[in-house]
Design a protein around this motif. Structure first.
Motif, PDB file in Angstrom:
ATOM      1  N   ASP A 141       0.841  -1.197   0.000  1.00 58.19           N
ATOM      2  CA  ASP A 141       0.000   0.000   0.000  1.00 58.19           C
ATOM      3  C   ASP A 141       0.878   1.249   0.000  1.00 58.19           C
ATOM      4  N   GLY A 142       0.735   2.078  -1.038  1.00 57.76           N
ATOM      5  CA  GLY A 142       1.515   3.308  -1.123  1.00 57.76           C
ATOM      6  C   GLY A 142       2.797   3.193  -1.913  1.00 57.76           C
ATOM      7  N   SER A 143       3.125   2.013  -2.429  1.00 56.07           N
ATOM      8  CA  SER A 143       4.358   1.849  -3.201  1.00 56.07           C
ATOM      9  C   SER A 143       4.300   2.654  -4.496  1.00 56.07           C
ATOM     10  N   GLU A 144       5.429   3.255  -4.864  1.00 53.72           N
ATOM     11  CA  GLU A 144       5.531   3.888  -6.172  1.00 53.72           C
ATOM     12  C   GLU A 144       5.693   2.803  -7.228  1.00 53.72           C
ATOM     13  N   LEU A 145       4.970   2.932  -8.332  1.00 48.11           N
ATOM     14  CA  LEU A 145       5.051   1.955  -9.411  1.00 48.11           C
ATOM     15  C   LEU A 145       6.316   2.178 -10.239  1.00 48.11           C
ATOM     16  N   PRO A 146       6.791   1.157 -10.928  1.00 47.72           N
ATOM     17  CA  PRO A 146       7.985   1.339 -11.760  1.00 47.72           C
ATOM     18  C   PRO A 146       7.813   2.442 -12.797  1.00 47.72           C
ATOM     19  N   ALA A 147       6.591   2.603 -13.304  1.00 54.95           N
ATOM     20  CA  ALA A 147       6.233   3.689 -14.227  1.00 54.95           C
ATOM     21  C   ALA A 147       4.737   3.904 -14.112  1.00 54.95           C
ATOM     22  N   PRO A 148       4.246   5.106 -14.360  1.00 56.91           N
ATOM     23  CA  PRO A 148       2.799   5.335 -14.304  1.00 56.91           C
ATOM     24  C   PRO A 148       2.065   4.444 -15.301  1.00 56.91           C
ATOM     25  N   ILE A 149       0.852   4.044 -14.929  1.00 57.37           N
ATOM     26  CA  ILE A 149       0.053   3.162 -15.781  1.00 57.37           C
ATOM     27  C   ILE A 149      -1.322   3.768 -16.032  1.00 57.37           C
ATOM     28  N   PHE A 150      -1.893   3.410 -17.172  1.00 53.65           N
ATOM     29  CA  PHE A 150      -3.230   3.835 -17.573  1.00 53.65           C
ATOM     30  C   PHE A 150      -4.194   2.725 -17.205  1.00 53.65           C
ATOM     31  N   THR A 151      -5.120   3.019 -16.293  1.00 56.92           N
ATOM     32  CA  THR A 151      -6.041   1.999 -15.778  1.00 56.92           C
ATOM     33  C   THR A 151      -7.467   2.519 -15.884  1.00 56.92           C
ATOM     34  N   PRO A 152      -8.089   2.382 -17.036  1.00 57.06           N
ATOM     35  CA  PRO A 152      -9.404   2.989 -17.275  1.00 57.06           C
ATOM     36  C   PRO A 152     -10.515   2.328 -16.480  1.00 57.06           C
ATOM     37  N   ALA A 153     -11.641   3.041 -16.414  1.00 56.67           N
ATOM     38  CA  ALA A 153     -12.831   2.532 -15.734  1.00 56.67           C
ATOM     39  C   ALA A 153     -14.062   2.988 -16.502  1.00 56.67           C
ATOM     40  N   THR A 154     -15.142   2.245 -16.338  1.00 48.92           N
ATOM     41  CA  THR A 154     -16.416   2.674 -16.897  1.00 48.92           C
ATOM     42  C   THR A 154     -17.009   3.750 -16.008  1.00 48.92           C
ATOM     43  N   LYS A 155     -17.769   4.665 -16.593  1.00 47.46           N
ATOM     44  CA  LYS A 155     -18.398   5.743 -15.835  1.00 47.46           C
ATOM     45  C   LYS A 155     -19.711   5.260 -15.263  1.00 47.46           C
ATOM     46  N   ALA A 156     -19.895   5.464 -13.948  1.00 46.12           N
ATOM     47  CA  ALA A 156     -21.084   4.950 -13.266  1.00 46.12           C
ATOM     48  C   ALA A 156     -22.073   6.067 -12.974  1.00 46.12           C
ATOM     49  N   ALA A 157     -23.334   5.688 -12.812  1.00 45.66           N
ATOM     50  CA  ALA A 157     -24.368   6.628 -12.394  1.00 45.66           C
ATOM     51  C   ALA A 157     -24.227   6.943 -10.912  1.00 45.66           C
ATOM     52  N   VAL A 158     -24.911   8.010 -10.462  1.00 39.14           N
ATOM     53  CA  VAL A 158     -24.893   8.364  -9.046  1.00 39.14           C
ATOM     54  C   VAL A 158     -25.372   7.173  -8.223  1.00 39.14           C
ATOM     55  N   GLY A 159     -24.575   6.811  -7.210  1.00 45.38           N
ATOM     56  CA  GLY A 159     -24.931   5.695  -6.344  1.00 45.38           C
ATOM     57  C   GLY A 159     -24.328   4.382  -6.763  1.00 45.38           C
ATOM     58  N   ASP A 160     -23.635   4.352  -7.923  1.00 42.70           N
ATOM     59  CA  ASP A 160     -23.000   3.133  -8.391  1.00 42.70           C
ATOM     60  C   ASP A 160     -21.487   3.298  -8.394  1.00 42.70           C
ATOM     61  N   HIS A 161     -20.776   2.167  -8.387  1.00 43.37           N
ATOM     62  CA  HIS A 161     -19.320   2.173  -8.454  1.00 43.37           C
ATOM     63  C   HIS A 161     -18.862   2.255  -9.908  1.00 43.37           C
ATOM     64  N   ASP A 162     -17.783   3.048 -10.165  1.00 39.76           N
ATOM     65  CA  ASP A 162     -17.069   2.891 -11.420  1.00 39.76           C
ATOM     66  C   ASP A 162     -16.438   1.499 -11.418  1.00 39.76           C
ATOM     67  N   GLU A 163     -16.306   0.908 -12.592  1.00 38.50           N
ATOM     68  CA  GLU A 163     -15.754  -0.443 -12.685  1.00 38.50           C
ATOM     69  C   GLU A 163     -14.487  -0.426 -13.534  1.00 38.50           C
ATOM     70  N   ASN A 164     -13.370  -0.888 -12.963  1.00 34.85           N
ATOM     71  CA  ASN A 164     -12.132  -0.952 -13.715  1.00 34.85           C
ATOM     72  C   ASN A 164     -12.273  -1.896 -14.899  1.00 34.85           C
ATOM     73  N   VAL A 165     -11.703  -1.501 -16.032  1.00 39.27           N
ATOM     74  CA  VAL A 165     -11.746  -2.335 -17.236  1.00 39.27           C
ATOM     75  C   VAL A 165     -10.350  -2.359 -17.858  1.00 39.27           C
ATOM     76  N   SER A 166     -10.127  -3.303 -18.747  1.00 39.08           N
ATOM     77  CA  SER A 166      -8.838  -3.421 -19.416  1.00 39.08           C
ATOM     78  C   SER A 166      -8.728  -2.415 -20.555  1.00 39.08           C
ATOM     79  N   TYR A 167      -7.493  -2.152 -20.965  1.00 42.02           N
ATOM     80  CA  TYR A 167      -7.266  -1.292 -22.125  1.00 42.02           C
ATOM     81  C   TYR A 167      -7.932  -1.883 -23.365  1.00 42.02           C
ATOM     82  N   GLU A 168      -7.879  -3.202 -23.484  1.00 39.02           N
ATOM     83  CA  GLU A 168      -8.480  -3.868 -24.630  1.00 39.02           C
ATOM     84  C   GLU A 168      -9.990  -3.628 -24.687  1.00 39.02           C
TER      85      GLU A 168
END
Length: 299
Positions: A141-168
């Motif tokens: 927890d809190g470790s710096e990554l070897p390089a920044p990464i792009f980790t997209p998510a779907t956009k959620a409605a109010v009251g819902d969680h965004d969901e992480n998805v793959s680049y593909e």
């Protein structure tokens, strides 16, 4: 069940059409077809919009976004047309209102991570990956990554969680060319902001951006690099291995999950009002983030 504890009624103003009430922002359209985005002082936590507001929060988010848009102007165009308050609007809209281009929004939260925490940490502990990207052993927890990464998510409605998805998956939804452009811009903006924040004694652990198309031009939209959309940590106290103190709604989350609140997150009951000391401490954190990042005094 989650969402608004008390959903506000939109204002009815001449020349403006109400489009949407979000967790923090109210969205209108003016007669020219531009969007009028008003940042409220509402606070959300654990998928609820709380019944207690944080004074000046909306202005801090708006003014900090404007400052960052200036720092990033050579990397990405943005959607801001004007900061003028529409005629007939309440005086309270001053400093929290943006007139913006109406864009065709990309339905993806563009998240950049330079440090491991939050949902990324949860996935890493299970599979040594974040959004399908393999990471080395030994991170915590809190470790710096070897390089920044792009980790997209779907956009959620109010009251819902965004969901992480793959680049593909992003490429499948929006096309390979747009996905590549989103990743390139997200990481370029993150790297610029990370360096600026670091010079001011702040770690930008992760952040999320939204983009939309103005014709065929990809434009940075919504808020950018605020305590609501980013994890900012004091660099002086950074120490991997545990949760870091943060310039955001940490006081609110901590109080809501403490015995003092009497709230059971699992019971599907709305959270209680915040006590004044939590409101004051949270406001102070937002103001401190603004002042440390911009070098300007909040008034």
């Amino acid at each position: 069940m989650s969402g608004f504890v008390e959903k506000p009624e939109p204002l009815q103003l001449p020349g403006l059409t109400h489009l949407h009430t979000g967790k923090v922002r109210d969205l209108y359209q003016n007669e020219a077809g531009d969007l009028v985005m008003v940042a409220s002082d509402r606070m959300s936590a654990y998928d609820w919009v709380l019944p207690t507001e944080i004074p000046d929060k909306g202005r801090v988010l708006t003014q900090l976004s404007l400052w960052w848009f200036d720092q990033l102007a050579d990397l990405a165009p943005n959607h801001v047309v004007s900061t003028d308050v529409p005629e007939g609007a309440p005086a309270d809209w001053a400093g929290r209102t943006l007139i913006c281009k109406s864009l065709h929004m990309v339905p993806v939260e563009c998240v950049a991570r330079g440090y491991l925490t939050g949902s990324g940490l949860t996935e890493y502990r299970e599979s040594r990956t974040v959004c399908g990207l393999a990471l080395p052993e030994g991170l915590t927890d809190g470790s710096e990554l070897p390089a920044p990464i792009f980790t997209p998510a779907t956009k959620a409605a109010v009251g819902d969680h965004d969901e992480n998805v793959s680049y593909e998956e992003v490429a499948r939804q929006v096309g390979a060319e747009t996905a590549a452009h989103l990743r390139q811009m997200t990481l370029a903006i993150y790297n610029r902001a990370r360096d600026i924040a670091r010079d001011r004694g702040i770690i930008l652990a992760d952040t999320k951006f939204e983009f939309g198309f103005d014709g065929d031009r990809l434009v940075l939209a919504d808020e950018v690099l605020t305590p609501d959309s980013s994890r900012f940590w004091p660099a002086a106290t950074w120490e991997p291995g545990h949760a870091q103190p943060s310039y955001d709604k940490q006081y609110v989350r901590d109080w809501l999950t403490s015995p003092a609140s009497g709230w059971d997150r699992t019971a599907e009951l709305p959270p209680p009002p915040l006590p004044q000391e939590i409101v004051d401490a949270t406001r102070a954190k937002y103001v401190e983030a603004y002042e440390r990042l911009t070098g300007m005094s909040w008034s």
